[in-house]
Design a protein around this motif. Structure first.
Motif, PDB file in Angstrom:
ATOM      1  N   ALA A   1       3.548   5.859  -5.537  1.00 44.29           N
ATOM      2  CA  ALA A   1       3.541   5.892  -7.006  1.00 44.29           C
ATOM      3  C   ALA A   1       2.387   6.742  -7.530  1.00 44.29           C
ATOM      4  O   ALA A   1       2.548   7.505  -8.486  1.00 44.29           O
ATOM      5  N   LEU A   2       1.228   6.627  -6.890  1.00 39.58           N
ATOM      6  CA  LEU A   2       0.070   7.410  -7.328  1.00 39.58           C
ATOM      7  C   LEU A   2       0.303   8.898  -7.100  1.00 39.58           C
ATOM      8  O   LEU A   2      -0.025   9.729  -7.960  1.00 39.58           O
ATOM      9  N   ALA A   3       0.902   9.240  -5.959  1.00 38.13           N
ATOM     10  CA  ALA A   3       1.166  10.653  -5.667  1.00 38.13           C
ATOM     11  C   ALA A   3       2.138  11.256  -6.666  1.00 38.13           C
ATOM     12  O   ALA A   3       1.965  12.390  -7.117  1.00 38.13           O
ATOM     13  N   LEU A   4       3.152  10.500  -7.019  1.00 35.08           N
ATOM     14  CA  LEU A   4       4.129  10.993  -7.995  1.00 35.08           C
ATOM     15  C   LEU A   4       3.507  11.110  -9.380  1.00 35.08           C
ATOM     16  O   LEU A   4       3.778  12.051 -10.123  1.00 35.08           O
ATOM     17  N   ALA A   5       2.668  10.137  -9.735  1.00 31.65           N
ATOM     18  CA  ALA A   5       2.034  10.157 -11.056  1.00 31.65           C
ATOM     19  C   ALA A   5       1.108  11.362 -11.194  1.00 31.65           C
ATOM     20  O   ALA A   5       0.999  11.957 -12.271  1.00 31.65           O
ATOM     21  N   GLU A   6       0.441  11.751 -10.103  1.00 29.38           N
ATOM     22  CA  GLU A   6      -0.502  12.862 -10.157  1.00 29.38           C
ATOM     23  C   GLU A   6       0.177  14.221 -10.022  1.00 29.38           C
ATOM     24  O   GLU A   6      -0.286  15.212 -10.572  1.00 29.38           O
ATOM     25  N   GLY A   7       1.303  14.256  -9.272  1.00 33.73           N
ATOM     26  CA  GLY A   7       1.889  15.552  -8.951  1.00 33.73           C
ATOM     27  C   GLY A   7       3.109  15.960  -9.737  1.00 33.73           C
ATOM     28  O   GLY A   7       3.268  17.136 -10.073  1.00 33.73           O
ATOM     29  N   GLY A   8       3.987  15.017 -10.048  1.00 31.06           N
ATOM     30  CA  GLY A   8       5.264  15.435 -10.617  1.00 31.06           C
ATOM     31  C   GLY A   8       5.467  15.121 -12.073  1.00 31.06           C
ATOM     32  O   GLY A   8       6.556  15.290 -12.616  1.00 31.06           O
ATOM     33  N   THR A   9       4.438  14.654 -12.773  1.00 28.50           N
ATOM     34  CA  THR A   9       4.629  14.235 -14.162  1.00 28.50           C
ATOM     35  C   THR A   9       3.515  14.795 -15.041  1.00 28.50           C
ATOM     36  O   THR A   9       2.957  14.111 -15.884  1.00 28.50           O
ATOM     37  N   SER A  10       3.177  16.051 -14.856  1.00 30.52           N
ATOM     38  CA  SER A  10       2.047  16.648 -15.563  1.00 30.52           C
ATOM     39  C   SER A  10       2.262  16.711 -17.068  1.00 30.52           C
ATOM     40  O   SER A  10       1.300  16.737 -17.827  1.00 30.52           O
ATOM     41  N   GLY A  11       3.508  16.719 -17.512  1.00 33.49           N
ATOM     42  CA  GLY A  11       3.760  16.841 -18.941  1.00 33.49           C
ATOM     43  C   GLY A  11       3.847  15.528 -19.672  1.00 33.49           C
ATOM     44  O   GLY A  11       4.157  15.497 -20.855  1.00 33.49           O
TER      45      GLY A  11
ATOM     46  N   GLU B   1      15.283   4.013   1.920  1.00 32.02           N
ATOM     47  CA  GLU B   1      14.977   3.024   2.958  1.00 32.02           C
ATOM     48  C   GLU B   1      14.338   3.650   4.198  1.00 32.02           C
ATOM     49  O   GLU B   1      13.384   3.109   4.766  1.00 32.02           O
ATOM     50  N   ASP B   2      14.841   4.800   4.616  1.00 28.14           N
ATOM     51  CA  ASP B   2      14.305   5.456   5.809  1.00 28.14           C
ATOM     52  C   ASP B   2      12.884   5.953   5.581  1.00 28.14           C
ATOM     53  O   ASP B   2      12.019   5.837   6.459  1.00 28.14           O
ATOM     54  N   GLU B   3      12.631   6.542   4.398  1.00 26.71           N
ATOM     55  CA  GLU B   3      11.282   7.015   4.076  1.00 26.71           C
ATOM     56  C   GLU B   3      10.297   5.859   4.059  1.00 26.71           C
ATOM     57  O   GLU B   3       9.184   5.968   4.593  1.00 26.71           O
ATOM     58  N   GLU B   4      10.703   4.766   3.444  1.00 27.52           N
ATOM     59  CA  GLU B   4       9.840   3.593   3.363  1.00 27.52           C
ATOM     60  C   GLU B   4       9.548   3.034   4.756  1.00 27.52           C
ATOM     61  O   GLU B   4       8.391   2.745   5.093  1.00 27.52           O
ATOM     62  N   ARG B   5      10.588   2.938   5.561  1.00 26.22           N
ATOM     63  CA  ARG B   5      10.429   2.408   6.916  1.00 26.22           C
ATOM     64  C   ARG B   5       9.467   3.271   7.738  1.00 26.22           C
ATOM     65  O   ARG B   5       8.572   2.754   8.415  1.00 26.22           O
ATOM     66  N   ASP B   6       9.651   4.592   7.665  1.00 23.22           N
ATOM     67  CA  ASP B   6       8.793   5.491   8.432  1.00 23.22           C
ATOM     68  C   ASP B   6       7.339   5.407   7.969  1.00 23.22           C
ATOM     69  O   ASP B   6       6.405   5.393   8.792  1.00 23.22           O
ATOM     70  N   ALA B   7       7.133   5.359   6.663  1.00 14.18           N
ATOM     71  CA  ALA B   7       5.775   5.309   6.122  1.00 14.18           C
ATOM     72  C   ALA B   7       5.063   4.026   6.539  1.00 14.18           C
ATOM     73  O   ALA B   7       3.885   4.057   6.930  1.00 14.18           O
TER      74      ALA B   7
ATOM     75  N   VAL C   1       0.839  -1.208   0.000  1.00 15.53           N
ATOM     76  CA  VAL C   1       0.000   0.000   0.000  1.00 15.53           C
ATOM     77  C   VAL C   1       0.868   1.249   0.000  1.00 15.53           C
ATOM     78  O   VAL C   1       0.575   2.229  -0.708  1.00 15.53           O
ATOM     79  N   THR C   2       1.939   1.241   0.781  1.00 16.51           N
ATOM     80  CA  THR C   2       2.835   2.397   0.836  1.00 16.51           C
ATOM     81  C   THR C   2       3.430   2.688  -0.535  1.00 16.51           C
ATOM     82  O   THR C   2       3.496   3.843  -0.977  1.00 16.51           O
ATOM     83  N   HIS C   3       3.869   1.655  -1.228  1.00 19.86           N
ATOM     84  CA  HIS C   3       4.449   1.833  -2.562  1.00 19.86           C
ATOM     85  C   HIS C   3       3.400   2.322  -3.566  1.00 19.86           C
ATOM     86  O   HIS C   3       3.688   3.175  -4.409  1.00 19.86           O
ATOM     87  N   GLU C   4       2.182   1.773  -3.463  1.00 22.90           N
ATOM     88  CA  GLU C   4       1.127   2.182  -4.388  1.00 22.90           C
ATOM     89  C   GLU C   4       0.735   3.646  -4.166  1.00 22.90           C
ATOM     90  O   GLU C   4       0.522   4.389  -5.133  1.00 22.90           O
ATOM     91  N   VAL C   5       0.637   4.052  -2.908  1.00 19.85           N
ATOM     92  CA  VAL C   5       0.293   5.436  -2.594  1.00 19.85           C
ATOM     93  C   VAL C   5       1.377   6.390  -3.088  1.00 19.85           C
ATOM     94  O   VAL C   5       1.095   7.451  -3.660  1.00 19.85           O
TER      95      VAL C   5
END
Length: 210
Positions: free
Chosen positions: A45-55, A72-78, A39-43
């Motif tokens: 990926a979805l956030a990046l697809a919606e926010g950082g790839t508008s073009g 690794e730290d970001e993933e662990r915390d999430a 779920v963390t990876h899917e969320v």
């Protein structure tokens, strides 16, 4: 949940009583960690697809999002916050259900003892093996045969303990949520140095003066 002995407030003769096999919790604890990572990876990926790839086109956006992985730290915390939060809500619900007919606890140590005996038996089908406190708000609970670790294989090189660590985050949330439901604000950490043992450290947080 059903156990070897039916626990109050359930009554085996009550035609309206509802029971749930305790194996269900075992299966949940096995699957909840991989699910949290997915779920963390899917969320992410979805956030990046919606926010950082508008073009980009939608297919290209999804590919670009997948290419950028969390460190690794970001993933662990999430994953920690997701699992601990789920456990927190479960802990609150358990206490609300199973302590409603008990007198309200007036002493923190009594709350911890309830946690070590009644709640641990309810969730993990055994009591905590050892409880220590410095009488200044720190409590150390030792479970020498922590049930979620009972079926884990032991790998060489110490990797088993590392891989087991995320499986403590959901129980940490259960403990913190249970304490919160009984009026105690606390932080909960857990660790294992050798499977299947686990040590939980509870630090109560004093209420702020008004």
């Amino acid at each position: 949940m059903s156990f070897e002995a039916v626990m109050p407030p359930y009554n085996a003769s009550d035609p309206h009583a509802r029971f749930l096999s305790s194996s269900t919790l075992d299966f949940l604890l096995i699957e909840i960690v991989p699910m949290a990572y997915r779920v963390t990876h899917e969320v992410e990926a979805l956030a990046l697809a919606e926010g950082g790839t508008s073009g980009l086109e939608s297919g290209e956006a999804t590919a670009a999002a997948a290419a950028r992985k969390m460190d690794e730290d970001e993933e662990r915390d999430a994953v920690f916050f997701r699992l601990e939060g789920l456990g927190y809500r479960v802990g609150q619900g358990l206490v609300e259900r199973f302590s409603r007919d008990r007198p309200r606890f007036t002493d923190t140590l009594d709350v911890i003892k309830f946690l070590c005996k009644d709640l641990w038996m309810l969730v993990f089908r055994k009591q905590v093996d050892n409880l220590k406190t410095n009488h200044r708000g720190v409590y150390v609970l030792t479970d020498n045969a922590f049930r979620p670790f009972s079926r884990m294989s032991t790998e060489t090189g110490g990797q088993a303990v590392v891989r087991a660590q995320p499986f403590l985050w959901f129980p940490c949330g259960i403990v913190r949520g249970a304490l919160a439901a009984m009026g105690i604000n606390a932080s909960v950490q857990a660790d294992s140095t050798e499977l299947p043992g686990a040590v939980f450290q509870i630090k109560t947080i004093p209420a702020k003066a008004a």
